[in-house]
Design an enzyme around this catalytic site. Structure first.
Site, PDB file in Angstrom:
ATOM      1  N   GLY A 168       0.806  -1.223   0.000  1.00 12.29           N
ATOM      2  CA  GLY A 168       0.000   0.000   0.000  1.00 12.29           C
ATOM      3  C   GLY A 168       0.837   1.271   0.000  1.00 12.29           C
ATOM      4  O   GLY A 168       2.069   1.221   0.066  1.00 12.29           O
ATOM      5  N   ASP A 170      -2.148 -12.192   4.989  1.00 13.29           N
ATOM      6  CA  ASP A 170      -3.525 -11.775   4.718  1.00 13.29           C
ATOM      7  C   ASP A 170      -4.269 -11.561   6.036  1.00 13.29           C
ATOM      8  O   ASP A 170      -4.496 -12.507   6.794  1.00 13.29           O
ATOM      9  CB  ASP A 170      -4.208 -12.867   3.873  1.00 13.29           C
ATOM     10  CG  ASP A 170      -5.612 -12.476   3.470  1.00 13.29           C
ATOM     11  OD1 ASP A 170      -6.129 -11.451   3.978  1.00 13.29           O
ATOM     12  OD2 ASP A 170      -6.199 -13.203   2.647  1.00 13.29           O
ATOM     13  N   ALA A 181      -5.053  -2.168   5.482  1.00 15.83           N
ATOM     14  CA  ALA A 181      -6.468  -1.974   5.823  1.00 15.83           C
ATOM     15  C   ALA A 181      -7.300  -2.147   4.562  1.00 15.83           C
ATOM     16  O   ALA A 181      -6.775  -2.054   3.442  1.00 15.83           O
ATOM     17  CB  ALA A 181      -6.688  -0.571   6.395  1.00 15.83           C
ATOM     18  N   THR A 201      -9.325  -0.214   2.579  1.00 13.28           N
ATOM     19  CA  THR A 201      -9.428   1.245   2.530  1.00 13.28           C
ATOM     20  C   THR A 201     -10.446   1.776   1.523  1.00 13.28           C
ATOM     21  O   THR A 201     -10.617   2.992   1.428  1.00 13.28           O
ATOM     22  CB  THR A 201      -8.051   1.867   2.183  1.00 13.28           C
ATOM     23  OG1 THR A 201      -7.582   1.273   0.965  1.00 13.28           O
ATOM     24  CG2 THR A 201      -7.038   1.651   3.280  1.00 13.28           C
ATOM     25  N   THR A 254      -7.751   6.480  11.097  1.00  8.28           N
ATOM     26  CA  THR A 254      -8.217   7.475  10.134  1.00  8.28           C
ATOM     27  C   THR A 254      -9.050   8.594  10.749  1.00  8.28           C
ATOM     28  O   THR A 254      -9.726   8.389  11.767  1.00  8.28           O
ATOM     29  CB  THR A 254      -9.064   6.745   9.053  1.00  8.28           C
ATOM     30  OG1 THR A 254      -9.708   7.702   8.232  1.00  8.28           O
ATOM     31  CG2 THR A 254     -10.133   5.853   9.671  1.00  8.28           C
ATOM     32  N   ASP A 255      -9.067   9.736  10.072  1.00 12.28           N
ATOM     33  CA  ASP A 255      -9.959  10.848  10.442  1.00 12.28           C
ATOM     34  C   ASP A 255     -11.430  10.464  10.225  1.00 12.28           C
ATOM     35  O   ASP A 255     -12.319  11.125  10.745  1.00 12.28           O
ATOM     36  CB  ASP A 255      -9.602  12.103   9.627  1.00 12.28           C
ATOM     37  CG  ASP A 255      -9.560  11.870   8.122  1.00 12.28           C
ATOM     38  OD1 ASP A 255      -9.257  10.735   7.693  1.00 12.28           O
ATOM     39  OD2 ASP A 255      -9.842  12.822   7.362  1.00 12.28           O
ATOM     40  N   TYR A 300     -16.633   1.840   6.887  1.00  7.93           N
ATOM     41  CA  TYR A 300     -15.174   1.981   6.973  1.00  7.93           C
ATOM     42  C   TYR A 300     -14.786   2.617   8.318  1.00  7.93           C
ATOM     43  O   TYR A 300     -13.952   2.083   9.059  1.00  7.93           O
ATOM     44  CB  TYR A 300     -14.673   2.826   5.806  1.00  7.93           C
ATOM     45  CG  TYR A 300     -13.216   3.234   5.894  1.00  7.93           C
ATOM     46  CD1 TYR A 300     -12.201   2.297   5.752  1.00  7.93           C
ATOM     47  CD2 TYR A 300     -12.856   4.568   6.118  1.00  7.93           C
ATOM     48  CE1 TYR A 300     -10.861   2.668   5.829  1.00  7.93           C
ATOM     49  CE2 TYR A 300     -11.528   4.949   6.191  1.00  7.93           C
ATOM     50  CZ  TYR A 300     -10.532   3.996   6.051  1.00  7.93           C
ATOM     51  OH  TYR A 300      -9.207   4.376   6.136  1.00  7.93           O
ATOM     52  N   LYS A 327     -12.831   0.791  11.400  1.00  9.63           N
ATOM     53  CA  LYS A 327     -11.526   1.289  11.838  1.00  9.63           C
ATOM     54  C   LYS A 327     -11.573   1.646  13.335  1.00  9.63           C
ATOM     55  O   LYS A 327     -10.587   1.446  14.052  1.00  9.63           O
ATOM     56  CB  LYS A 327     -11.116   2.515  11.016  1.00  9.63           C
ATOM     57  CG  LYS A 327     -10.771   2.225   9.561  1.00  9.63           C
ATOM     58  CD  LYS A 327      -9.486   1.442   9.368  1.00  9.63           C
ATOM     59  CE  LYS A 327      -8.252   2.227   9.706  1.00  9.63           C
ATOM     60  NZ  LYS A 327      -7.013   1.438   9.421  1.00  9.63           N
ATOM     61  N   TRP A 350      -6.098  11.966   4.644  1.00  6.14           N
ATOM     62  CA  TRP A 350      -5.792  12.273   3.231  1.00  6.14           C
ATOM     63  C   TRP A 350      -4.326  11.973   2.878  1.00  6.14           C
ATOM     64  O   TRP A 350      -3.545  12.858   2.499  1.00  6.14           O
ATOM     65  CB  TRP A 350      -6.119  13.732   2.921  1.00  6.14           C
ATOM     66  CG  TRP A 350      -7.577  14.062   2.947  1.00  6.14           C
ATOM     67  CD1 TRP A 350      -8.609  13.257   3.289  1.00  6.14           C
ATOM     68  CD2 TRP A 350      -8.184  15.328   2.593  1.00  6.14           C
ATOM     69  NE1 TRP A 350      -9.811  13.923   3.177  1.00  6.14           N
ATOM     70  CE2 TRP A 350      -9.574  15.189   2.755  1.00  6.14           C
ATOM     71  CE3 TRP A 350      -7.670  16.551   2.161  1.00  6.14           C
ATOM     72  CZ2 TRP A 350     -10.456  16.243   2.498  1.00  6.14           C
ATOM     73  CZ3 TRP A 350      -8.544  17.590   1.916  1.00  6.14           C
ATOM     74  CH2 TRP A 350      -9.924  17.440   2.075  1.00  6.14           C
TER      75      TRP A 350
HETATM   76  N1  LIG Z   1      -5.375   6.796   2.115  1.00  5.67           N
HETATM   77  C1  LIG Z   1      -5.861   7.718   2.927  1.00  5.67           C
HETATM   78  O1  LIG Z   1      -6.194   8.808   2.512  1.00  5.67           O
HETATM   79  C2  LIG Z   1      -5.975   7.424   4.394  1.00  5.67           C
HETATM   80  C3  LIG Z   1      -6.570   8.393   5.207  1.00  5.67           C
HETATM   81  C4  LIG Z   1      -6.663   8.143   6.569  1.00  5.67           C
HETATM   82  C5  LIG Z   1      -6.172   6.975   7.106  1.00  5.67           C
HETATM   83  N2  LIG Z   1      -5.620   6.055   6.290  1.00  5.67           N
HETATM   84  C6  LIG Z   1      -5.126   4.798   6.912  1.00  5.67           C
HETATM   85  O2  LIG Z   1      -3.743   4.704   6.644  1.00  5.67           O
HETATM   86  C7  LIG Z   1      -3.373   3.334   6.513  1.00  5.67           C
HETATM   87  C8  LIG Z   1      -2.623   3.121   5.209  1.00  5.67           C
HETATM   88  O3  LIG Z   1      -3.481   3.410   4.123  1.00  5.67           O
HETATM   89  P1  LIG Z   1      -2.929   3.596   2.647  1.00  5.67           P
HETATM   90  O4  LIG Z   1      -3.220   4.983   2.235  1.00  5.67           O
HETATM   91  O5  LIG Z   1      -1.549   3.080   2.533  1.00  5.67           O
HETATM   92  O6  LIG Z   1      -3.948   2.633   1.870  1.00  5.67           O
HETATM   93  P2  LIG Z   1      -3.691   1.622   0.673  1.00  5.67           P
HETATM   94  O7  LIG Z   1      -2.731   2.190  -0.299  1.00  5.67           O
HETATM   95  O8  LIG Z   1      -5.055   1.213   0.226  1.00  5.67           O
HETATM   96  O9  LIG Z   1      -2.975   0.394   1.381  1.00  5.67           O
HETATM   97  C9  LIG Z   1      -3.643  -0.550   2.155  1.00  5.67           C
HETATM   98  C10 LIG Z   1      -2.937  -1.859   1.975  1.00  5.67           C
HETATM   99  O10 LIG Z   1      -3.626  -2.839   2.767  1.00  5.67           O
HETATM  100  C11 LIG Z   1      -3.669  -4.009   2.002  1.00  5.67           C
HETATM  101  N3  LIG Z   1      -4.731  -4.928   2.398  1.00  5.67           N
HETATM  102  C12 LIG Z   1      -6.057  -4.861   2.132  1.00  5.67           C
HETATM  103  N4  LIG Z   1      -6.676  -5.959   2.609  1.00  5.67           N
HETATM  104  C13 LIG Z   1      -5.719  -6.720   3.190  1.00  5.67           C
HETATM  105  C14 LIG Z   1      -5.714  -7.968   3.818  1.00  5.67           C
HETATM  106  N5  LIG Z   1      -6.824  -8.689   3.969  1.00  5.67           N
HETATM  107  N6  LIG Z   1      -4.544  -8.447   4.293  1.00  5.67           N
HETATM  108  C15 LIG Z   1      -3.405  -7.768   4.133  1.00  5.67           C
HETATM  109  N7  LIG Z   1      -3.327  -6.585   3.527  1.00  5.67           N
HETATM  110  C16 LIG Z   1      -4.479  -6.064   3.056  1.00  5.67           C
HETATM  111  C17 LIG Z   1      -3.879  -3.547   0.570  1.00  5.67           C
HETATM  112  O11 LIG Z   1      -3.552  -4.614  -0.293  1.00  5.67           O
HETATM  113  P3  LIG Z   1      -3.538  -4.478  -1.892  1.00  5.67           P
HETATM  114  O12 LIG Z   1      -2.181  -3.921  -2.197  1.00  5.67           O
HETATM  115  O13 LIG Z   1      -3.726  -5.867  -2.362  1.00  5.67           O
HETATM  116  O14 LIG Z   1      -4.649  -3.536  -2.242  1.00  5.67           O
HETATM  117  C18 LIG Z   1      -2.929  -2.362   0.525  1.00  5.67           C
HETATM  118  O15 LIG Z   1      -1.627  -2.752   0.150  1.00  5.67           O
HETATM  119  C19 LIG Z   1      -4.669   2.539   6.653  1.00  5.67           C
HETATM  120  O16 LIG Z   1      -4.803   2.135   7.995  1.00  5.67           O
HETATM  121  C20 LIG Z   1      -5.744   3.548   6.340  1.00  5.67           C
HETATM  122  O17 LIG Z   1      -6.962   3.209   6.974  1.00  5.67           O
HETATM  123  C21 LIG Z   1      -5.484   6.247   4.944  1.00  5.67           C
END
Ligand SMILES: NC(=O)c1ccc[n+]([C@@H]2O[C@H](COP(=O)([O-])OP(=O)(O)OC[C@H]3O[C@@H](n4cnc5c(N)ncnc54)[C@H](OP(=O)(O)O)[C@@H]3O)[C@@H](O)[C@H]2O)c1
Length: 289
Positions: free
Chosen positions: A10, A34, A58, A60, A99-100, A123, A127, A148
């Site tokens: 991710g 997983d 997560a 997401t 997350t926010d 979601y 979370k 974000w």
């Molecule tokens: N993105 C945002 O804007 C945002 C905002 C607030 C908080 N967050 C939090 O920040 C953290 C990182 O988010 P990110 O932006 O890096 O999101 P991301 O790019 O969607 O990365 C999430 C990763 O989790 C993996 N995943 C999903 N299901 C899974 C499973 N069953 N087992 C193992 N891995 C799994 C996904 O796998 P795949 O590679 O196969 O998809 C992806 O690599 C998360 O906790 C998210 O809730 C993100």
């Protein structure tokens, strides 16, 4: 210090694994670990030796969580609690990202760690349960709420806006939804101080400083691209309202700015402004393309 990073496929997990060069890091992408297979989690992690486990994995996709509720609660809710319990058996610290979107968006001043959560989507609910399970498992674990998130390892909103401006004459973004962009590079820079088990536990907010709408965020990204000489078909971002987003399945908070006052007090440093972080990202990731 031995660090495990879960979620290295991710945006955030990949950045952390890449940037923690001075640590002994083992990363897991979804194929390697997983979170929806709790038995597999226990079997794979039990023989490992580590000091800190970082969970950046997560489910997401905010809209997909609405229709895949059980999966959302398993991956975002239950699995983090299992990770925390595995950490307990190793005397290790879990740093879990949240997350926010656990907030409802009713406030108009930044949300602090003490503000009550009130998620308005599956979601957000899932979370929040993940946070509670982590903190219930041990009082040395840390939940880091971010907002974000952007960075070079997986395209996000900002990249979609830039791509659109490179291909189309018209770019629009929502002007009545507010939070703060957060650069994965900045998260990676601040996180190591928390590896020390004694430094802090509980909940901490981290985001770049300030507040913006998606329209302001996109406009600033295009301004930075223009200043960097990156060719665009348009440099103006038009304004949409939330009412235009009839294709969204999940509700999203209209205001979810995170207060970073606690982070600043603890660390003695304030996060840099979101505009500076975005400009830096564009310099590093786009100027050389
Ligand atoms: N993105 C945002 O804007 C945002 C905002 C607030 C908080 N967050 C939090 O920040 C953290 C990182 O988010 P990110 O932006 O890096 O999101 P991301 O790019 O969607 O990365 C999430 C990763 O989790 C993996 N995943 C999903 N299901 C899974 C499973 N069953 N087992 C193992 N891995 C799994 C996904 O796998 P795949 O590679 O196969 O998809 C992806 O690599 C998360 O906790 C998210 O809730 C993100």
């Amino acid at each position: 210090m031995k660090i495990l990073v879960v979620g290295t496929g991710g945006r955030l997990g990949a950045a952390l694994a890449r940037e923690f060069k001075e640590y002994d890091v083992t990363g897991f992408n979804r194929a390697q670990l997983d979170l929806s297979d709790l038995h597999d989690l226990r079997t794979k992690l039990r023989p490992m030796v580590f000091d800190v486990l970082i969970n950046a994995a997560a489910f997401t996709n905010v809209d997909a969580c609405e229709t895949e509720r059980d999966r959302a609660f398993l991956i975002n809710g239950e699995a983090p609690g299992v990770l925390a319990k595995i950490c307990n058996t190793k005397d290790a610290k879990l740093i879990h990202f949240s997350t926010d979107y656990i907030f409802g968006g009713e406030k108009r001043t930044p949300y602090t760690e003490e503000d009550e959560a009130n998620p308005i989507s599956v979601y957000g609910e899932s979370k929040l349960i993940g946070e509670k399970n982590v903190l219930a498992a041990g009082d040395h674990h840390l939940v880091v709420r971010v907002s974000w998130v952007f960075g070079p390892d997986r395209p996000s909103f900002i990249d979609a806006m830039i791509k659109r401006a490179q291909e189309k004459e018209k770019v629009d973004a929502i002007g009545d939804k507010f939070s703060t962009p957060t650069y994965t590079h900045d998260i990676a820079g601040m996180l190591p101080q928390f590896f020390d088990r004694a430094f802090e536990s509980g909940i901490i907010h981290f985001a770049n400083a300030g507040k913006c709408s998606w329209q302001e965020y996109a406009q600033w990204a295009l301004d930075c691209c223009r200043d960097a000489g990156i060719p665009l078909k348009t440099t103006q971002v038009g304004t949409l309202t939330l009412r235009n987003m009839s294709n969204w399945v999940a509700r999203r908070p209209v205001y979810s700015v995170l207060s970073t006052a606690k982070y600043t007090e603890l660390s003695g440093t304030a996060p840099r402004a979101w505009r500076e972080a975005v400009a830096d990202y564009i310099r590093r990731s786009y100027s050389k393309k």
